[in-house]
Write an enzyme that holds these catalytic residues in place. Structure first.
Site, PDB file in Angstrom:
ATOM      1  N   HIS A 120       0.573  -1.270   0.002  1.00 10.45           N
ATOM      2  CA  HIS A 120       0.078  -0.266  -0.202  1.00 10.45           C
ATOM      3  C   HIS A 120       0.770   1.272   0.040  1.00 10.45           C
ATOM      4  O   HIS A 120       1.270   2.210  -0.980  1.00 10.45           O
ATOM      5  CB  HIS A 120      -0.817  -0.058   1.129  1.00 10.45           C
ATOM      6  CG  HIS A 120      -1.653   1.661   1.379  1.00 10.45           C
ATOM      7  ND1 HIS A 120      -3.122   1.595   1.101  1.00 10.45           N
ATOM      8  CD2 HIS A 120      -1.311   2.423   1.658  1.00 10.45           C
ATOM      9  CE1 HIS A 120      -4.019   2.841   1.370  1.00 10.45           C
ATOM     10  NE2 HIS A 120      -2.942   3.593   1.759  1.00 10.45           N
ATOM     11  N   GLU A 121       2.308   1.485   1.045  1.00  9.73           N
ATOM     12  CA  GLU A 121       2.540   2.642   1.070  1.00  9.73           C
ATOM     13  C   GLU A 121       3.799   2.794  -0.732  1.00  9.73           C
ATOM     14  O   GLU A 121       3.358   3.932  -0.577  1.00  9.73           O
ATOM     15  CB  GLU A 121       3.606   2.482   2.375  1.00  9.73           C
ATOM     16  CG  GLU A 121       2.760   2.210   3.565  1.00  9.73           C
ATOM     17  CD  GLU A 121       1.836   3.225   3.510  1.00  9.73           C
ATOM     18  OE1 GLU A 121       0.514   3.479   4.355  1.00  9.73           O
ATOM     19  OE2 GLU A 121       1.946   4.654   3.589  1.00  9.73           O
ATOM     20  N   HIS A 124       1.756   4.410  -2.545  1.00  7.83           N
ATOM     21  CA  HIS A 124       1.646   6.226  -2.888  1.00  7.83           C
ATOM     22  C   HIS A 124       2.767   6.247  -3.423  1.00  7.83           C
ATOM     23  O   HIS A 124       3.161   7.334  -3.390  1.00  7.83           O
ATOM     24  CB  HIS A 124       1.392   6.499  -1.414  1.00  7.83           C
ATOM     25  CG  HIS A 124       0.475   6.137  -0.893  1.00  7.83           C
ATOM     26  ND1 HIS A 124      -0.583   6.198  -1.023  1.00  7.83           N
ATOM     27  CD2 HIS A 124       0.028   5.740   0.724  1.00  7.83           C
ATOM     28  CE1 HIS A 124      -1.819   6.210  -0.253  1.00  7.83           C
ATOM     29  NE2 HIS A 124      -1.778   5.886   0.632  1.00  7.83           N
ATOM     30  N   HIS A 130      -5.891   7.339  -3.382  1.00 14.42           N
ATOM     31  CA  HIS A 130      -6.839   5.495  -2.292  1.00 14.42           C
ATOM     32  C   HIS A 130      -8.170   5.697  -3.266  1.00 14.42           C
ATOM     33  O   HIS A 130      -7.395   6.512  -3.917  1.00 14.42           O
ATOM     34  CB  HIS A 130      -7.397   5.640  -1.094  1.00 14.42           C
ATOM     35  CG  HIS A 130      -6.436   6.202   0.134  1.00 14.42           C
ATOM     36  ND1 HIS A 130      -6.535   7.197   1.528  1.00 14.42           N
ATOM     37  CD2 HIS A 130      -5.388   5.347  -0.120  1.00 14.42           C
ATOM     38  CE1 HIS A 130      -5.478   6.573   1.425  1.00 14.42           C
ATOM     39  NE2 HIS A 130      -4.688   5.842   1.092  1.00 14.42           N
TER      40      HIS A 130
HETATM   41  C1  LIG Z   1      -4.268   1.324   4.223  1.00 13.66           C
HETATM   42  C2  LIG Z   1      -3.092   1.006   6.089  1.00 13.66           C
HETATM   43  C3  LIG Z   1      -2.187   0.088   5.165  1.00 13.66           C
HETATM   44  C4  LIG Z   1      -2.032   2.564   5.773  1.00 13.66           C
HETATM   45  C5  LIG Z   1      -3.316   3.722   6.033  1.00 13.66           C
HETATM   46  C6  LIG Z   1      -2.914   4.765   6.101  1.00 13.66           C
HETATM   47  S1  LIG Z   1      -1.742   5.709   4.770  1.00 13.66           S
HETATM   48  C7  LIG Z   1      -1.789   7.115   4.730  1.00 13.66           C
HETATM   49  N1  LIG Z   1      -1.036   5.498   4.346  1.00 13.66           N
HETATM   50  N2  LIG Z   1      -3.397   5.909   3.963  1.00 13.66           N
HETATM   51  C8  LIG Z   1      -3.957   2.976   7.424  1.00 13.66           C
HETATM   52  O1  LIG Z   1      -3.127   3.428   8.840  1.00 13.66           O
HETATM   53  N3  LIG Z   1      -5.595   3.507   7.348  1.00 13.66           N
HETATM   54  C9  LIG Z   1      -5.574   3.221   9.097  1.00 13.66           C
HETATM   55  C10 LIG Z   1      -7.369   4.452   8.732  1.00 13.66           C
HETATM   56  C11 LIG Z   1      -7.982   3.979  10.224  1.00 13.66           C
HETATM   57  C12 LIG Z   1      -8.852   2.998  10.630  1.00 13.66           C
HETATM   58  N4  LIG Z   1      -9.385   2.853  11.735  1.00 13.66           N
HETATM   59  C13 LIG Z   1      -8.018   4.136  12.425  1.00 13.66           C
HETATM   60  C14 LIG Z   1      -8.378   5.198  13.818  1.00 13.66           C
HETATM   61  C15 LIG Z   1      -8.004   6.435  13.398  1.00 13.66           C
HETATM   62  C16 LIG Z   1      -7.153   6.427  12.877  1.00 13.66           C
HETATM   63  C17 LIG Z   1      -6.652   5.904  11.520  1.00 13.66           C
HETATM   64  C18 LIG Z   1      -7.893   5.035  11.291  1.00 13.66           C
HETATM   65  C19 LIG Z   1     -10.061   2.579  12.539  1.00 13.66           C
HETATM   66  C20 LIG Z   1      -9.491   1.310  13.851  1.00 13.66           C
HETATM   67  C21 LIG Z   1      -8.724   0.474  12.799  1.00 13.66           C
HETATM   68  C22 LIG Z   1      -7.265   1.261  12.754  1.00 13.66           C
HETATM   69  C23 LIG Z   1      -6.082   0.017  12.638  1.00 13.66           C
HETATM   70  C24 LIG Z   1      -5.535   0.416  11.020  1.00 13.66           C
HETATM   71  N5  LIG Z   1      -5.641   1.097  10.268  1.00 13.66           N
HETATM   72  C25 LIG Z   1      -6.248   1.886   9.289  1.00 13.66           C
HETATM   73  O2  LIG Z   1      -6.930   1.107   8.316  1.00 13.66           O
HETATM   74 ZN   LIG Z   2      -2.628   5.088   2.186  1.00 16.95          ZN
END
Ligand SMILES: CC(C)C[C@H](CS(C)(=N)=N)C(=O)N[C@H]1Cc2cn(c3ccccc23)CCCCCCNC1=O
Ligand SMILES: [Zn+2]
Ligand SMILES: [Ca+2]
Ligand SMILES: [Zn+2]
Length: 170
Positions: A120-121, A124, A130
């Site tokens: 994923h990263e 980007h 997205h």
């Molecule tokens: C897609 C990833 C590989 C990369 C992305 C970050 S990015 C910049 N590269 N697009 C990511 O970290 N998304 C968060 C999004 C997110 C989900 N929640 C959150 C609660 C607080 C903050 C963010 C989140 C709800 C709770 C679950 C938390 C754990 C999982 N976190 C996520 O899915």
């Molecule tokens: Zn992302």
């Protein structure tokens, strides 16, 4: 899929990368292999190749950090944001940072699958933003599928090929 405004992309056909720091959760050799695998998932679809350098400045610098770590996106402890990466460009452009406070795992049901997040990263880092497709690797949230055998979704492939074209040997 979606691209970033101005559609930034790498204009060289060889993009260098350097792994500047590691996580205690996985052996360094495994991190190296997983990063190479994540890059190959993308480079299989486009006329772009990656070269790893161990010193000096690379286009894509990859590392693990916790909390504030020198850019305007401090990490937030375990969970929540897992990682971030910058679109193609000089300096921080293309760099991918992983939150050291996550438990990074490889094939386990526990923790966060490093290969999936790295893919994923690096999407980007190559210029993809997205996707609204929950099956796409570029979907904004983690946790929608089984990470032990994932592939790029069609949506991911169409997006990266819009930026870089198809590989010519097809
Ligand atoms: C897609 C990833 C590989 C990369 C992305 C970050 S990015 C910049 N590269 N697009 C990511 O970290 N998304 C968060 C999004 C997110 C989900 N929640 C959150 C609660 C607080 C903050 C963010 C989140 C709800 C709770 C679950 C938390 C754990 C999982 N976190 C996520 O899915
Ligand atoms: Zn992302
Ligand atoms: Ca976090
Ligand atoms: Zn960062």
């Amino acid at each position: 899929y979606s691209l970033f405004a101005e559609k930034p992309k790498w204009t060289s056909t060889v993009v260098t990368y350097r792994i500047v720091s590691y996580t205690p959760d996985l052996p360094q050799s495994r991190v190296d292999e997983i990063v190479a695998k994540a890059l190959s998932l993308w480079s299989e679809e486009i006329p772009l190749s990656f070269r790893r350098i161990r010193f000096g400045t690379a286009d894509i610098e990859i590392g693990f950090a916790r909390g504030a770590h020198g850019d305007f996106h401090p990490f937030d402890g375990p969970g929540n944001v897992l990682a971030h990466a910058f679109p193609p460009g000089p300096g921080l452009g293309g760099d991918a940072h992983f939150d050291k406070d996550e438990l990074w795992t490889d094939g386990s049901r526990l923790g966060i699958n490093f290969l999936y997040v790295a893919t994923h990263e690096l999407g980007h880092s190559l210029g993809l933003s997205h996707s609204a497709n929950p099956d796409a690797v570029m979907y904004p949230t983690y946790g929608n599928g089984d990470f032990r055998s994932f592939r790029l979704a069609w949506d991911d492939i169409e997006g990266i090929q819009e930026l870089y074209g198809k590989k010519s040997n097809e």
